[in-house]
Design a protein around this motif. Structure first.
Motif, PDB file in Angstrom:
ATOM      1  N   ILE A  25       0.829  -1.203   0.000  1.00  0.00           N
ATOM      2  CA  ILE A  25       0.000   0.000   0.000  1.00  0.00           C
ATOM      3  C   ILE A  25       0.863   1.253   0.000  1.00  0.00           C
ATOM      4  CG2 ILE A  25      -1.701   1.310   1.311  1.00  0.00           C
ATOM      5  CD1 ILE A  25      -2.807  -1.161  -0.131  1.00  0.00           C
ATOM      6  N   ALA A  26       1.905   1.282   0.823  1.00  0.00           N
ATOM      7  CA  ALA A  26       2.737   2.478   0.928  1.00  0.00           C
ATOM      8  C   ALA A  26       3.438   2.797  -0.385  1.00  0.00           C
ATOM      9  CB  ALA A  26       3.764   2.306   2.043  1.00  0.00           C
ATOM     10  N   GLU A  27       3.883   1.765  -1.098  1.00  0.00           N
ATOM     11  CA  GLU A  27       4.689   1.994  -2.298  1.00  0.00           C
ATOM     12  C   GLU A  27       3.878   1.963  -3.596  1.00  0.00           C
ATOM     13  OE1 GLU A  27       8.556   0.501  -2.533  1.00  0.00           O
ATOM     14  OE2 GLU A  27       8.774   0.142  -0.392  1.00  0.00           O
ATOM     15  N   HIS A  28       2.738   1.259  -3.613  1.00  0.00           N
ATOM     16  CA  HIS A  28       1.954   1.148  -4.848  1.00  0.00           C
ATOM     17  C   HIS A  28       0.493   1.527  -4.647  1.00  0.00           C
ATOM     18  CE1 HIS A  28       5.369  -0.762  -6.780  1.00  0.00           C
ATOM     19  NE2 HIS A  28       5.439  -1.640  -5.814  1.00  0.00           N
ATOM     20  N   GLY A  29       0.172   2.060  -3.462  1.00  0.00           N
ATOM     21  CA  GLY A  29      -1.222   2.340  -3.144  1.00  0.00           C
ATOM     22  C   GLY A  29      -1.887   3.339  -4.063  1.00  0.00           C
ATOM     23  N   ASN A  30      -1.166   4.380  -4.475  1.00  0.00           N
ATOM     24  CA  ASN A  30      -1.789   5.375  -5.350  1.00  0.00           C
ATOM     25  C   ASN A  30      -2.293   4.731  -6.640  1.00  0.00           C
ATOM     26  OD1 ASN A  30      -1.302   7.556  -3.589  1.00  0.00           O
ATOM     27  ND2 ASN A  30       0.783   7.791  -4.356  1.00  0.00           N
ATOM     28  N   GLU A  31      -1.504   3.822  -7.224  1.00  0.00           N
ATOM     29  CA  GLU A  31      -1.920   3.116  -8.433  1.00  0.00           C
ATOM     30  C   GLU A  31      -3.069   2.154  -8.147  1.00  0.00           C
ATOM     31  OE1 GLU A  31      -0.114  -0.199 -11.604  1.00  0.00           O
ATOM     32  OE2 GLU A  31       1.229   0.848 -10.210  1.00  0.00           O
ATOM     33  N   ILE A  32      -2.969   1.435  -7.044  1.00  0.00           N
ATOM     34  CA  ILE A  32      -3.988   0.447  -6.700  1.00  0.00           C
ATOM     35  C   ILE A  32      -5.333   1.121  -6.433  1.00  0.00           C
ATOM     36  CG2 ILE A  32      -4.683  -1.163  -4.863  1.00  0.00           C
ATOM     37  CD1 ILE A  32      -1.693  -2.003  -4.748  1.00  0.00           C
ATOM     38  N   PHE A  33      -5.333   2.240  -5.700  1.00  0.00           N
ATOM     39  CA  PHE A  33      -6.594   2.919  -5.397  1.00  0.00           C
ATOM     40  C   PHE A  33      -7.220   3.541  -6.638  1.00  0.00           C
ATOM     41  CE2 PHE A  33      -4.642   3.228  -1.048  1.00  0.00           C
ATOM     42  CZ  PHE A  33      -5.474   2.263  -0.494  1.00  0.00           C
ATOM     43  N   ALA A  34      -6.371   3.985  -7.569  1.00  0.00           N
ATOM     44  CA  ALA A  34      -6.917   4.510  -8.823  1.00  0.00           C
ATOM     45  C   ALA A  34      -7.646   3.410  -9.589  1.00  0.00           C
ATOM     46  CB  ALA A  34      -5.798   5.109  -9.681  1.00  0.00           C
ATOM     47  N   ALA A  35      -7.060   2.212  -9.617  1.00  0.00           N
ATOM     48  CA  ALA A  35      -7.710   1.078 -10.288  1.00  0.00           C
ATOM     49  C   ALA A  35      -9.002   0.706  -9.571  1.00  0.00           C
ATOM     50  CB  ALA A  35      -6.757  -0.119 -10.331  1.00  0.00           C
ATOM     51  N   ALA A  36      -8.991   0.735  -8.248  1.00  0.00           N
ATOM     52  CA  ALA A  36     -10.182   0.388  -7.468  1.00  0.00           C
ATOM     53  C   ALA A  36     -11.306   1.388  -7.716  1.00  0.00           C
ATOM     54  CB  ALA A  36      -9.833   0.340  -5.983  1.00  0.00           C
ATOM     55  N   ARG A  37     -10.953   2.650  -7.829  1.00  0.00           N
ATOM     56  CA  ARG A  37     -11.975   3.672  -8.075  1.00  0.00           C
ATOM     57  C   ARG A  37     -12.655   3.452  -9.420  1.00  0.00           C
ATOM     58  NH1 ARG A  37      -9.500   9.314  -7.769  1.00  0.00           N
ATOM     59  NH2 ARG A  37      -8.665   8.683  -9.795  1.00  0.00           N
ATOM     60  N   GLU A  38     -11.879   3.088 -10.428  1.00  0.00           N
ATOM     61  CA  GLU A  38     -12.457   2.843 -11.755  1.00  0.00           C
ATOM     62  C   GLU A  38     -13.448   1.692 -11.731  1.00  0.00           C
ATOM     63  OE1 GLU A  38      -9.518   2.307 -14.742  1.00  0.00           O
ATOM     64  OE2 GLU A  38      -8.635   4.299 -14.489  1.00  0.00           O
ATOM     65  N   LYS A  39     -13.170   0.680 -10.899  1.00  0.00           N
ATOM     66  CA  LYS A  39     -14.053  -0.492 -10.814  1.00  0.00           C
ATOM     67  C   LYS A  39     -15.081  -0.368  -9.690  1.00  0.00           C
ATOM     68  CE  LYS A  39     -12.492  -3.101 -14.159  1.00  0.00           C
ATOM     69  NZ  LYS A  39     -13.360  -3.611 -15.243  1.00  0.00           N
ATOM     70  N   ASN A  40     -15.038   0.756  -8.952  1.00  0.00           N
ATOM     71  CA  ASN A  40     -15.968   0.990  -7.845  1.00  0.00           C
ATOM     72  C   ASN A  40     -15.929  -0.137  -6.810  1.00  0.00           C
ATOM     73  OD1 ASN A  40     -17.813   2.698  -6.530  1.00  0.00           O
ATOM     74  ND2 ASN A  40     -19.534   1.440  -7.224  1.00  0.00           N
ATOM     75  N   VAL A  41     -14.717  -0.523  -6.435  1.00  0.00           N
ATOM     76  CA  VAL A  41     -14.530  -1.517  -5.381  1.00  0.00           C
ATOM     77  C   VAL A  41     -13.657  -0.928  -4.284  1.00  0.00           C
ATOM     78  CG1 VAL A  41     -14.813  -3.486  -6.925  1.00  0.00           C
ATOM     79  CG2 VAL A  41     -12.515  -2.570  -6.504  1.00  0.00           C
ATOM     80  N   VAL A  42     -13.674  -1.565  -3.130  1.00  0.00           N
ATOM     81  CA  VAL A  42     -12.928  -1.107  -1.962  1.00  0.00           C
ATOM     82  C   VAL A  42     -11.613  -1.875  -1.853  1.00  0.00           C
ATOM     83  CG1 VAL A  42     -12.911  -1.046   0.568  1.00  0.00           C
ATOM     84  CG2 VAL A  42     -14.988  -0.442  -0.683  1.00  0.00           C
ATOM     85  N   VAL A  43     -10.540  -1.167  -1.513  1.00  0.00           N
ATOM     86  CA  VAL A  43      -9.298  -1.792  -1.070  1.00  0.00           C
ATOM     87  C   VAL A  43      -9.084  -1.337   0.376  1.00  0.00           C
ATOM     88  CG1 VAL A  43      -6.807  -1.989  -1.386  1.00  0.00           C
ATOM     89  CG2 VAL A  43      -8.308  -1.837  -3.375  1.00  0.00           C
ATOM     90  N   ALA A  44      -9.157  -2.260   1.318  1.00  0.00           N
ATOM     91  CA  ALA A  44      -9.058  -1.949   2.740  1.00  0.00           C
ATOM     92  C   ALA A  44      -7.767  -2.536   3.305  1.00  0.00           C
ATOM     93  CB  ALA A  44     -10.272  -2.490   3.489  1.00  0.00           C
ATOM     94  N   TYR A  45      -7.171  -1.858   4.282  1.00  0.00           N
ATOM     95  CA  TYR A  45      -5.796  -2.189   4.681  1.00  0.00           C
ATOM     96  C   TYR A  45      -5.531  -1.895   6.155  1.00  0.00           C
ATOM     97  CZ  TYR A  45      -6.085   2.707   3.581  1.00  0.00           C
ATOM     98  OH  TYR A  45      -6.521   4.001   3.528  1.00  0.00           O
ATOM     99  N   GLU A  46      -6.568  -1.938   6.981  1.00  0.00           N
ATOM    100  CA  GLU A  46      -6.399  -1.646   8.409  1.00  0.00           C
ATOM    101  C   GLU A  46      -5.281  -2.467   9.042  1.00  0.00           C
ATOM    102  OE1 GLU A  46      -6.492   0.198  11.554  1.00  0.00           O
ATOM    103  OE2 GLU A  46      -8.453   0.587  10.669  1.00  0.00           O
ATOM    104  N   ALA A  47      -5.167  -3.731   8.658  1.00  0.00           N
ATOM    105  CA  ALA A  47      -4.182  -4.624   9.277  1.00  0.00           C
ATOM    106  C   ALA A  47      -2.759  -4.283   8.882  1.00  0.00           C
ATOM    107  CB  ALA A  47      -4.483  -6.084   8.895  1.00  0.00           C
ATOM    108  N   GLY A  48      -2.574  -3.404   7.907  1.00  0.00           N
ATOM    109  CA  GLY A  48      -1.228  -3.038   7.496  1.00  0.00           C
ATOM    110  C   GLY A  48      -0.538  -2.091   8.448  1.00  0.00           C
TER     111      GLY A  48
END
Length: 433
Positions: A106-129
């Motif tokens: 998440i720290a190193e690739h989160g910006n890319e991952i969240f952009a992909a999630a937004r396009e698909k309207n899904v959640v990426v959750a990471y509390e345990a990180g």
């Protein structure tokens, strides 16, 4: 009730704990979420005797879970970077929500991952990180959502905290305590991520993005480890009324955001000073609520699984709420693009320790150098001379000073004939405002 089907990739320490919590507390979770959570598939290289997978389909192919049309939520617990990133992006592409405990990802690739999630309207959750079982992310995103967060500070790496605690209590050197941490399983064979602050910097970048609504900025986080802290430093700090902790600090200023991980002197009376061993704690200062403190286990099978399952439960509540599933990072939805300050622009009080030849006038020359750069002394210790080499430790606490000015003064101090070796420099924080 149609079950929410969960696919778990990785059956190691956290994966097995997650399976156990989901199965053991299935009825509680159903009553609290209004959904039945079903572990519908597991991907693992080998069985784990610490959890019972009887009746659950198991595959060795993680991508089979990511493309399985029956899976609603994919849980990534394999760790690492490249494979984990590909797995998560594959799951997102296939319309699946994702839960992960992978702070590095998440720290190193989160910006890319969240952009992909937004396009698909899904959640990426990471509390345990971040901080294991402590709900620090949920506190920022939910409980403190009405606050402007001024700053946060945390002990967010249990291995480093254990080492500093043992060094203080036993008077043992860093190398000896590190070996003990490795023998106990707290530190890896290669402990670099823990003792040099990289793990804590990953977590701090995530906390700061949630606190300030800024993009993830791990690459701009100042990172310093604990390998240069000595038992003498811990003893001198105590004589001055402080404890040394390895802190992650994020602070909003008029010039930008401070993101820094380093050893830090904090007053012995502060609550964070009593957080010892492998425990974690996060202190958050908000404009409305003031300071709130979160404490608990920062790692371990079921403490971390507690956070994983909490994220699964949150997503399960959204399954039947169209439009509610949005990626949980404010920066991806119009957040602030605030500059991250370089460490040279940070202002902080400092602890200085130098080994000086025991000659008349040495202390005067030291104070002259500091005075020439506008550095005021708050406290001073001058220790007894060593018979072995005729040197004595001089320990100073300074008032708050800009780091760039201090660095110039330190170079001049180290150039003095009467100063032997480098000057140890540890920042001081009072965490009071």
């Amino acid at each position: 009730m149609k079950p929410v089907k969960v696919g778990i990739c990785g059956l190691g320490t956290v994966g097995s704990g997650t399976v156990n919590v989901l199965l053991r507390n299935a009825d509680i979770l159903a009553s609290r979420t209004g959904q039945k959570l079903q572990v519908a598939q597991i991907a693992a290289r080998r069985p784990n005797p610490s959890c019972d997978t009887t009746g659950i389909p198991v595959t060795s192919d993680i991508y089979e879970v990511a493309t399985n049309p029956d899976i609603d939520i994919l849980v990534e617990l394999i760790g690492g970077y490249d494979v984990a990133k590909k797995l998560v992006l594959t799951a997102i592409e296939n319309g699946k929500h994702v839960v992960t405990a992978n702070k590095a990802l998440i720290a190193e690739h989160g910006n890319e991952i969240f952009a992909a999630a937004r396009e698909k309207n899904v959640v990426v959750a990471y509390e345990a990180g971040v901080a294991g079982g402590i709900p620090a992310i949920k506190a920022l995103r939910e409980g403190l959502v009405g606050n402007r967060i001024n700053w946060l500070a945390g002990i967010i790496n249990g291995t480093g905290n254990f080492i500093l605690t043992e060094m203080k209590e036993k008077g043992s050197p860093f190398s000896e305590v590190l070996k003990k941490a490795q023998d106990l399983g707290y530190a890896e064979a290669d402990p670099t991520f823990d003792v040099e602050g990289i793990d804590a910097a990953h977590k701090l970048a995530i906390l700061a993005a949630n606190a300030f609504g800024t993009p993830l900025a791990f690459d701009k986080t100042y990172t310093q480890g604990i390998s240069q802290v000595t038992p003498d430093d811990l003893q001198y700090a105590q004589e001055l009324g402080y404890r040394i902790k390895h802190l992650g600090i994020a602070r909003r200023t008029e010039q930008g955001v401070e993101l820094r991980v380093h050893p830090t002197l904090i007053p012995e009376s502060h609550l964070l000073a009593s957080v010892d061993g492998v425990m974690n704690s996060v202190l958050i200062d908000g404009d409305a609520v003031g300071q709130t403190l979160y404490y608990g286990a920062g790692a371990g099978s079921e403490p971390t699984a507690s956070a994983v399952v909490a994220d699964i439960a949150d997503i399960a509540r959204l399954i039947d709420a169209p439009g509610a599933a949005v990626p949980p990072i404010a920066a991806l939805n119009g957040g602030e693009n605030v500059p991250v300050l370089p460490i040279t622009d940070v202002n902080a009080a400092c602890y200085l320790r130098m080994r000086a030849k025991d000659h008349p006038g040495v202390l005067m020359r030291v104070t002259e150098v500091l005075g020439q750069h506008g550095i005021n002394i708050d406290a001073l210790l001058q220790k007894e001379s060593r018979e072995s080499d005729g040197t004595a430790d001089i320990v100073l606490l300074t008032h708050e000073i800009k780091e760039s000015l201090l660095n110039t003064a330190l170079k001049e101090l180290e150039a003095l004939n009467d100063i032997a070796g480098p000057v140890a420099h540890i920042r001081v924080e009072h965490l009071s405002g």
